[in-house]
Design a protein around this motif. Structure first.
Motif, short mmCIF file in Angstrom:
data_model
loop_
_atom_site.label_atom_id
_atom_site.label_comp_id
_atom_site.label_asym_id
_atom_site.label_seq_id
_atom_site.Cartn_x
_atom_site.Cartn_y
_atom_site.Cartn_z
N GLU A 224 0.83 -1.21 0.00
CA GLU A 224 0.00 0.00 0.00
C GLU A 224 0.87 1.26 0.00
OE1 GLU A 224 -3.38 1.72 -0.74
OE2 GLU A 224 -3.25 -0.43 -0.45
N ASP A 225 1.99 1.23 0.71
CA ASP A 225 2.91 2.38 0.71
C ASP A 225 3.49 2.63 -0.68
OD1 ASP A 225 2.56 2.90 3.40
OD2 ASP A 225 4.34 1.76 4.01
N GLU A 226 3.83 1.56 -1.38
CA GLU A 226 4.35 1.69 -2.73
C GLU A 226 3.30 2.25 -3.68
OE1 GLU A 226 7.64 -1.91 -2.58
OE2 GLU A 226 5.54 -2.38 -3.04
N ARG A 227 2.07 1.83 -3.51
CA ARG A 227 0.97 2.35 -4.32
C ARG A 227 0.75 3.84 -4.05
NH1 ARG A 227 -1.78 -1.45 -6.90
NH2 ARG A 227 -1.50 -3.58 -6.22
N ASP A 228 0.80 4.23 -2.78
CA ASP A 228 0.64 5.64 -2.42
C ASP A 228 1.75 6.48 -3.06
OD1 ASP A 228 -1.63 5.11 -0.94
OD2 ASP A 228 -0.56 5.06 0.98
N TYR A 229 2.96 5.96 -3.03
CA TYR A 229 4.10 6.65 -3.65
C TYR A 229 3.85 6.84 -5.15
CZ TYR A 229 8.93 7.62 -4.98
OH TYR A 229 10.06 8.20 -5.49
N LEU A 230 3.41 5.79 -5.81
CA LEU A 230 3.15 5.87 -7.26
C LEU A 230 2.01 6.85 -7.56
CD1 LEU A 230 3.51 2.12 -8.24
CD2 LEU A 230 5.09 3.98 -8.76
N LYS A 231 1.00 6.88 -6.73
CA LYS A 231 -0.12 7.82 -6.93
C LYS A 231 0.37 9.26 -6.94
CE LYS A 231 -3.71 4.98 -4.88
NZ LYS A 231 -4.55 4.78 -3.70
N ARG A 232 1.36 9.56 -6.09
CA ARG A 232 1.90 10.93 -6.04
C ARG A 232 2.75 11.24 -7.28
NH1 ARG A 232 2.98 9.37 -0.61
NH2 ARG A 232 5.18 9.20 -1.10
N LEU A 233 3.30 10.21 -7.91
CA LEU A 233 4.16 10.43 -9.08
C LEU A 233 3.39 10.59 -10.38
CD1 LEU A 233 7.05 7.86 -8.56
CD2 LEU A 233 6.97 10.27 -7.92
N ILE A 234 2.22 9.99 -10.48
CA ILE A 234 1.48 9.96 -11.74
C ILE A 234 1.29 11.36 -12.35
CG2 ILE A 234 -0.79 9.44 -12.75
CD1 ILE A 234 -0.73 6.86 -11.02
N PRO A 235 0.91 12.37 -11.58
CA PRO A 235 0.68 13.67 -12.22
C PRO A 235 1.96 14.47 -12.55
CG PRO A 235 0.12 13.81 -9.90
CD PRO A 235 0.46 12.37 -10.19
#
Length: 91
Positions: free
Chosen positions: A52-63
């Motif tokens: 879940e932490d890795e997913r949260d990190y990726l969510k911040r990178l997408i934009p």
């Protein structure tokens, strides 16, 4: 220190973004050799093998319009983790 296989200087990643397509790809920072496409955070998010932490990190990178070298290093690690987990599932 990582050594560039092309020129022998100190190696680092540069992210280059095509202005028309917004496609991100990696080049070597020392001799500007094209290396490969940059790992796509949206594609990595589709993997069931991330925490879940890795997913949260990726969510911040997408934009973000581009990534720095440290972010690229993390993306490459996550990509390797997903690929390794996919191989283990298939085997």
């Amino acid at each position: 220190m990582k050594v560039c296989p092309h020129c022998g200087n100190e190696f680092r990643y540069n992210v280059v973004v095509d202005r028309r397509t917004k496609f991100k790809y990696l080049r070597s920072g020392c001799c500007d050799v094209a290396l490969r496409s940059c790992p796509d955070p949206e594609m990595l998010m589709r993997s069931a093998h991330l925490s879940e932490d890795e997913r949260d990190y990726l969510k911040r990178l997408i934009p973000l319009p581009w990534f720095g070298g440290q972010i690229v290093a993390v993306l490459l690690q996550l990509e390797a983790k997903v690929q390794q987990a996919s191989k283990e599932v298939v085997a």
